[in-house]
Design a protein around this motif. Structure first.
Motif, PDB file in Angstrom:
ATOM      1  N   PHE A  86       9.003 -37.528 -47.075  1.00 37.84           N
ATOM      2  CA  PHE A  86       8.115 -36.332 -46.851  1.00 37.84           C
ATOM      3  C   PHE A  86       7.379 -35.925 -48.337  1.00 37.84           C
ATOM      4  CE2 PHE A  86      10.274 -36.114 -42.831  1.00 37.84           C
ATOM      5  CZ  PHE A  86       9.272 -36.031 -41.949  1.00 37.84           C
ATOM      6  N   THR A  87       8.049 -36.312 -49.415  1.00 37.51           N
ATOM      7  CA  THR A  87       7.352 -36.097 -50.686  1.00 37.51           C
ATOM      8  C   THR A  87       6.064 -37.222 -50.756  1.00 37.51           C
ATOM      9  OG1 THR A  87       9.172 -35.564 -51.804  1.00 37.51           O
ATOM     10  CG2 THR A  87       7.629 -36.081 -53.119  1.00 37.51           C
ATOM     11  N   SER A  88       6.295 -38.333 -50.177  1.00 36.72           N
ATOM     12  CA  SER A  88       5.136 -39.384 -49.974  1.00 36.72           C
ATOM     13  C   SER A  88       4.198 -38.853 -49.278  1.00 36.72           C
ATOM     14  CB  SER A  88       5.667 -40.632 -50.051  1.00 36.72           C
ATOM     15  OG  SER A  88       6.157 -40.611 -48.553  1.00 36.72           O
ATOM     16  N   VAL A  89       4.470 -38.340 -48.125  1.00 41.27           N
ATOM     17  CA  VAL A  89       3.593 -37.733 -47.058  1.00 41.27           C
ATOM     18  C   VAL A  89       2.798 -36.531 -47.726  1.00 41.27           C
ATOM     19  CG1 VAL A  89       3.440 -36.085 -45.127  1.00 41.27           C
ATOM     20  CG2 VAL A  89       4.885 -38.043 -45.126  1.00 41.27           C
ATOM     21  N   ALA A  90       3.296 -35.771 -48.711  1.00 37.41           N
ATOM     22  CA  ALA A  90       2.709 -34.503 -49.148  1.00 37.41           C
ATOM     23  C   ALA A  90       1.457 -35.107 -50.296  1.00 37.41           C
ATOM     24  CB  ALA A  90       3.558 -33.797 -49.927  1.00 37.41           C
ATOM     25  N   ILE A  91       2.103 -36.053 -51.088  1.00 34.07           N
ATOM     26  CA  ILE A  91       1.246 -36.732 -51.979  1.00 34.07           C
ATOM     27  C   ILE A  91      -0.082 -37.622 -51.317  1.00 34.07           C
ATOM     28  CG2 ILE A  91       1.006 -38.867 -53.647  1.00 34.07           C
ATOM     29  CD1 ILE A  91       3.902 -38.062 -54.183  1.00 34.07           C
ATOM     30  N   ALA A  92       0.166 -38.204 -50.445  1.00 39.46           N
ATOM     31  CA  ALA A  92      -0.903 -38.774 -49.405  1.00 39.46           C
ATOM     32  C   ALA A  92      -1.768 -37.610 -48.682  1.00 39.46           C
ATOM     33  CB  ALA A  92      -0.320 -39.828 -48.510  1.00 39.46           C
ATOM     34  N   TRP A  93      -1.117 -36.688 -48.226  1.00 38.96           N
ATOM     35  CA  TRP A  93      -1.865 -35.602 -47.719  1.00 38.96           C
ATOM     36  C   TRP A  93      -2.776 -35.079 -48.827  1.00 38.96           C
ATOM     37  CZ3 TRP A  93      -0.040 -32.606 -42.939  1.00 38.96           C
ATOM     38  CH2 TRP A  93      -1.002 -31.513 -42.784  1.00 38.96           C
ATOM     39  N   ALA A  94      -2.165 -34.768 -49.798  1.00 38.09           N
ATOM     40  CA  ALA A  94      -3.031 -34.034 -51.005  1.00 38.09           C
ATOM     41  C   ALA A  94      -4.367 -34.823 -51.444  1.00 38.09           C
ATOM     42  CB  ALA A  94      -2.139 -33.532 -52.121  1.00 38.09           C
ATOM     43  N   LEU A  95      -3.952 -35.935 -51.667  1.00 39.26           N
ATOM     44  CA  LEU A  95      -5.068 -36.990 -51.995  1.00 39.26           C
ATOM     45  C   LEU A  95      -6.254 -37.202 -51.084  1.00 39.26           C
ATOM     46  CD1 LEU A  95      -2.706 -39.723 -53.795  1.00 39.26           C
ATOM     47  CD2 LEU A  95      -4.312 -37.996 -55.052  1.00 39.26           C
ATOM     48  N   GLY A  96      -5.683 -37.087 -49.878  1.00 45.69           N
ATOM     49  CA  GLY A  96      -6.555 -37.554 -48.641  1.00 45.69           C
ATOM     50  C   GLY A  96      -7.464 -36.171 -48.437  1.00 45.69           C
ATOM     51  N   GLN A  97      -6.977 -34.972 -48.582  1.00 44.96           N
ATOM     52  CA  GLN A  97      -7.725 -33.786 -48.700  1.00 44.96           C
ATOM     53  C   GLN A  97      -8.566 -33.776 -49.529  1.00 44.96           C
ATOM     54  OE1 GLN A  97      -5.227 -30.614 -47.145  1.00 44.96           O
ATOM     55  NE2 GLN A  97      -6.831 -29.069 -47.551  1.00 44.96           N
ATOM     56  N   PHE A  98      -8.174 -34.034 -50.812  1.00 42.41           N
ATOM     57  CA  PHE A  98      -8.976 -33.909 -52.171  1.00 42.41           C
ATOM     58  C   PHE A  98     -10.106 -35.084 -51.755  1.00 42.41           C
ATOM     59  CE2 PHE A  98     -10.286 -35.730 -56.137  1.00 42.41           C
ATOM     60  CZ  PHE A  98     -10.511 -34.762 -56.982  1.00 42.41           C
ATOM     61  N   VAL A  99      -9.842 -36.246 -51.474  1.00 44.77           N
ATOM     62  CA  VAL A  99     -11.028 -37.247 -51.409  1.00 44.77           C
ATOM     63  C   VAL A  99     -12.062 -36.835 -50.304  1.00 44.77           C
ATOM     64  CG1 VAL A  99     -11.461 -39.599 -50.378  1.00 44.77           C
ATOM     65  CG2 VAL A  99      -9.588 -39.158 -52.376  1.00 44.77           C
ATOM     66  N   THR A 100     -11.407 -36.301 -49.176  1.00 44.37           N
ATOM     67  CA  THR A 100     -12.589 -35.724 -48.322  1.00 44.37           C
ATOM     68  C   THR A 100     -13.474 -34.669 -48.457  1.00 44.37           C
ATOM     69  OG1 THR A 100     -10.579 -36.475 -46.514  1.00 44.37           O
ATOM     70  CG2 THR A 100     -12.486 -35.137 -45.900  1.00 44.37           C
ATOM     71  N   THR A 101     -12.897 -33.630 -49.336  1.00 40.19           N
ATOM     72  CA  THR A 101     -13.641 -32.405 -49.828  1.00 40.19           C
ATOM     73  C   THR A 101     -14.441 -32.941 -51.033  1.00 40.19           C
ATOM     74  OG1 THR A 101     -11.690 -31.542 -50.920  1.00 40.19           O
ATOM     75  CG2 THR A 101     -12.120 -30.982 -48.478  1.00 40.19           C
ATOM     76  N   ARG A 102     -13.803 -33.553 -52.117  1.00 44.77           N
ATOM     77  CA  ARG A 102     -14.405 -33.620 -53.255  1.00 44.77           C
ATOM     78  C   ARG A 102     -15.335 -34.850 -53.356  1.00 44.77           C
ATOM     79  NH1 ARG A 102     -12.099 -29.672 -56.803  1.00 44.77           N
ATOM     80  NH2 ARG A 102     -11.393 -28.147 -55.581  1.00 44.77           N
ATOM     81  N   VAL A 103     -15.209 -35.728 -53.034  1.00 44.79           N
ATOM     82  CA  VAL A 103     -15.674 -37.059 -52.955  1.00 44.79           C
ATOM     83  C   VAL A 103     -16.769 -37.157 -51.970  1.00 44.79           C
ATOM     84  CG1 VAL A 103     -15.528 -39.621 -53.339  1.00 44.79           C
ATOM     85  CG2 VAL A 103     -13.654 -38.282 -54.190  1.00 44.79           C
ATOM     86  N   PHE A 104     -16.136 -36.888 -50.862  1.00 46.50           N
ATOM     87  CA  PHE A 104     -17.291 -37.052 -49.723  1.00 46.50           C
ATOM     88  C   PHE A 104     -18.036 -35.742 -49.057  1.00 46.50           C
ATOM     89  CE2 PHE A 104     -14.518 -40.569 -49.396  1.00 46.50           C
ATOM     90  CZ  PHE A 104     -15.274 -41.751 -49.352  1.00 46.50           C
ATOM     91  N   GLY A 105     -17.681 -34.645 -49.891  1.00 43.66           N
ATOM     92  CA  GLY A 105     -18.385 -33.310 -49.643  1.00 43.66           C
ATOM     93  C   GLY A 105     -18.213 -32.805 -48.125  1.00 43.66           C
ATOM     94  N   ARG A 106     -17.042 -33.012 -47.705  1.00 42.85           N
ATOM     95  CA  ARG A 106     -16.849 -32.188 -46.534  1.00 42.85           C
ATOM     96  C   ARG A 106     -16.132 -30.916 -46.821  1.00 42.85           C
ATOM     97  NH1 ARG A 106     -17.065 -35.450 -41.951  1.00 42.85           N
ATOM     98  NH2 ARG A 106     -16.761 -33.222 -40.739  1.00 42.85           N
ATOM     99  N   ASP A 107     -16.220 -30.043 -45.884  1.00 41.96           N
ATOM    100  CA  ASP A 107     -15.477 -28.843 -45.941  1.00 41.96           C
ATOM    101  C   ASP A 107     -14.050 -28.801 -45.659  1.00 41.96           C
ATOM    102  OD1 ASP A 107     -14.650 -28.781 -43.191  1.00 41.96           O
ATOM    103  OD2 ASP A 107     -16.652 -27.783 -42.417  1.00 41.96           O
ATOM    104  N   ALA A 108     -13.408 -27.651 -46.097  1.00 41.03           N
ATOM    105  CA  ALA A 108     -12.002 -27.436 -46.207  1.00 41.03           C
ATOM    106  C   ALA A 108     -11.193 -27.819 -44.973  1.00 41.03           C
ATOM    107  CB  ALA A 108     -11.753 -26.126 -46.553  1.00 41.03           C
ATOM    108  N   ARG A 109     -11.849 -27.483 -43.729  1.00 41.36           N
ATOM    109  CA  ARG A 109     -11.252 -28.014 -42.305  1.00 41.36           C
ATOM    110  C   ARG A 109     -11.114 -29.143 -42.169  1.00 41.36           C
ATOM    111  NH1 ARG A 109     -10.707 -24.038 -38.256  1.00 41.36           N
ATOM    112  NH2 ARG A 109     -11.211 -25.578 -36.946  1.00 41.36           N
ATOM    113  N   ALA A 110     -12.175 -29.924 -42.500  1.00 41.77           N
ATOM    114  CA  ALA A 110     -12.267 -31.548 -42.320  1.00 41.77           C
ATOM    115  C   ALA A 110     -11.813 -32.158 -43.389  1.00 41.77           C
ATOM    116  CB  ALA A 110     -13.719 -31.950 -42.493  1.00 41.77           C
TER     117      ALA A 110
END
Length: 316
Positions: free
Chosen positions: A70-94
């Motif tokens: 679940f630490t690896s889950v948290a790492i992947a989740w944080a990176l996925g959320q960062f990429v979705t919002t910061r790289v691809f410009g989607r909102d926080a919910r997406a």
């Protein structure tokens, strides 16, 4: 070809057969939903019941296993959320859906038959420890994060309603019922009569092939839509970054070799359909989740085989 790689190819071959049955029109795509529902509601819960009742978990190091995974889950989740919002410009919910898509493994329909095929019953007993808390942790985290986002946008979140809804769904989930029933039999020493055991064995025995075929048959229904780059990025996080983080954590925490290998392969599984269901429930990011799921599932036969070779090199 090693036995492990052959097992992976066989397992993903069953998925391919299901997909071909759907895309050729031999079976209706809706049949995949029915097969998956039967697998998740009947066959797999009975398999988990049987495992929780009789498994020997000694030496599995459950807390180290859970911390690693679940630490690896948290790492992947944080990176996925960062990429979705910061790289691809989607909102926080997406962004939350992107995080879930990068970290929510298909532990049941694909993970159970894969681990059984590669690591046998001993490996499956370790996977069962992950499955027993996986859905609870992932759904709870999703609800909490969405509640925080909705609270900042529309006012304070409704914690009582959220907790009530969460536990209501949890206690009605067939997988959770199977796990709890198995633990109840284990701790009370109850035993099923011979006829009941035959029923459980028969239905549990078809869980793996049925689940795999249903995945392939259901894939045609989801398809790929929207921005493919986001799906590719999230699939890469799911198939490469998350298992790499799991392997590093397993080595750092001294996880037993079999537990470490099961944890890494579980982390290397493609995105499960629950990511899409979460997106639907909260009304955002459906295309992100379906793209990640389709692309990851399509590539997983190759990446899983590569991770097995890595594990063989590391653990022998």
């Amino acid at each position: 070809m090693s036995a492990e790689v052959e097992a992976v190819l066989f397992i993903f071959g069953l998925i391919a057969l299901g997909y071909l049955a759907g895309v050729s029109g031999y079976l209706k795509a809706e049949a995949g939903d029915a097969l998956a529902e039967f697998a998740v509601s009947v066959a797999v819960p009975l398999l988990l019941f049987k495992t929780m009742q009789s498994a020997d978990f000694h030496g599995a190091a459950s807390w180290s296993l859970w911390i690693t995974y679940f630490t690896s889950v948290a790492i992947a989740w944080a990176l996925g959320q960062f990429v979705t919002t910061r790289v691809f410009g989607r909102d926080a919910r997406a962004g939350v859906v992107g995080g879930v898509s990068a970290s929510f493994s298909n532990t049941v329909l694909l993970g159970i038959p894969l681990v059984l095929g590669v690591f046998g019953q001993a490996g499956f007993e370790i996977l069962a420890l992950i499955v027993s808390v996986h859905l609870v942790v992932m759904m709870a985290a999703s609800i909490v994060v969405f509640a925080i986002l909705d609270g900042s946008r529309d006012g304070a979140p409704r914690p009582v309603a959220l907790v009530s809804d969460f536990f209501g769904k949890l206690l009605r989930n067939p997988l959770i019922i199977g796990i709890l029933a198995g633990l109840a039999f284990r701790f009370t020493g109850l035993q099923l009569p011979g006829l009941g055991l035959r029923f459980v064995d028969a239905l549990a025995g078809i869980a793996g092939p049925l689940a795999l075929f249903s995945i392939g048959l259901g894939l045609r229904r989801y398809g790929i839509a929207g921005n493919l780059r986001a799906g590719v990025a999230l699939a890469g996080l799911k198939l490469i970054v998350m298992p790499a983080a799991t392997l590093a954590l397993a080595l750092a925490l001294g996880l037993p070799p079999l537990a470490a290998q099961v944890a890494v392969i579980t982390a290397a599984l493609p995105t499960g359909v629950n990511a899409y269901l979460i997106a639907v429930q909260f009304g955002t990011g459906q295309a992100i989740s379906t793209n990640a799921m389709m692309i990851a599932t399509s590539c997983a036969a190759v990446t899983t085989s590569l991770w097995l070779l890595v594990l063989q090199a590391v653990f022998g």
